[in-house]
Scaffold this active site. Structure first.
Site, short mmCIF file in Angstrom:
data_model
loop_
_atom_site.label_atom_id
_atom_site.label_comp_id
_atom_site.label_asym_id
_atom_site.label_seq_id
_atom_site.Cartn_x
_atom_site.Cartn_y
_atom_site.Cartn_z
N ASP A 44 1.04 -1.20 -0.41
CA ASP A 44 -0.02 -0.40 -0.39
C ASP A 44 0.63 1.70 -0.18
O ASP A 44 1.11 2.10 0.58
CB ASP A 44 -0.85 0.95 1.18
CG ASP A 44 -1.82 -0.97 0.88
OD1 ASP A 44 -2.79 -1.49 0.18
OD2 ASP A 44 -2.04 -2.02 2.25
N CYS A 77 -1.41 -6.89 -3.84
CA CYS A 77 -0.80 -7.86 -3.06
C CYS A 77 -0.61 -9.30 -3.39
O CYS A 77 0.95 -9.65 -2.94
CB CYS A 77 -1.04 -7.60 -1.74
SG CYS A 77 0.26 -8.00 -0.24
#
Length: 216
Positions: A44, A77
């Protein structure tokens, strides 16, 4: 070092720090000392945050290389982490998302992808291997609470209680520590970033004192 269930943006910093700077990568296949490898991953994050990381810029950036034109296999991710472990694109690992059946740890586990990873390959060559922090989204659900993937000689991975668990893993978290589960609370000393830092230092110092000093 982690994650929201829905990733707004995933910035992957892949910093290979070759501790023995005088040794080139080609020397790995030759006799003599081999390079040590440290990989630092953040989730992130994008490049706009880099100016605020003063220590990272000072201690790593100034002594390393900065890539102005770079690519990731996936900006999500779990697919990106799977690609790094296997050296394959997401359409080859079949890890296309953070959750099963399209992805997540369970997809990686069920497909048997952990039998051949970067950790396995380096371990075969005598490297001591360690993972400290986050592994794959949903680990170790469906594999058993004490499961440790092949190839890792030192393992301290964040433990998901359910496949799609979201929330903070900075305090009140669980680690699988080489099999046994260890619970951490909310004290200052148990703040996960600091815990991971100390475990990383301990691993490196122990590896350097061993007969086989190369580590990843």
């Amino acid at each position: 070092m982690w994650f929201k269930n829905k990733i707004r943006l995933f910035g992957l910093i892949l910093l290979f720090l070759i501790v023995n700077m005088s040794i080139s990568a080609c020397d790995v296949t030759q006799s003599g000392p081999r390079p040590n490898i440290v990989i630092i991953l953040t989730d992130d994050m994008d490049s706009s945050l880099m100016p605020y990381l003063e220590n990272t810029n000072e201690l790593i950036g100034k002594n390393g290389a900065t890539f102005t034109n770079y690519f990731v296999t996936s900006s999500l991710c779990c697919p990106s982490r799977a690609s790094m472990l296997r050296g394959q694109y997401p359409h080859n690992t079949d890890v296309l998302s953070n959750n099963f059946p399209e992805g997540g740890f369970r997809r990686f586990f069920v497909d048997g992808d952990e039998a051949e990873t970067l950790a396995v390959w380096l371990n075969r060559e005598g490297y001591q291997t360690s993972l400290i922090g986050k592994y794959l989204n949903g680990y170790p659900v469906f594999a058993g609470s004490n499961y440790v993937p092949a190839g890792w000689t030192d393992w301290h991975a964040l433990f998901y209680k359910k496949p799609n668990e979201a929330g903070s893993f900075y305090n009140d978290y669980i680690l699988n520590e080489n099999g046994p589960l260890v619970e951490y609370g909310g004290s200052v000393e148990e703040y996960s970033t600091d815990v991971f830092k100390q475990k990383s230092i301990d691993f490196i110092e122990k590896a350097q004192s061993a007969v086989t000093r190369s580590f990843y």
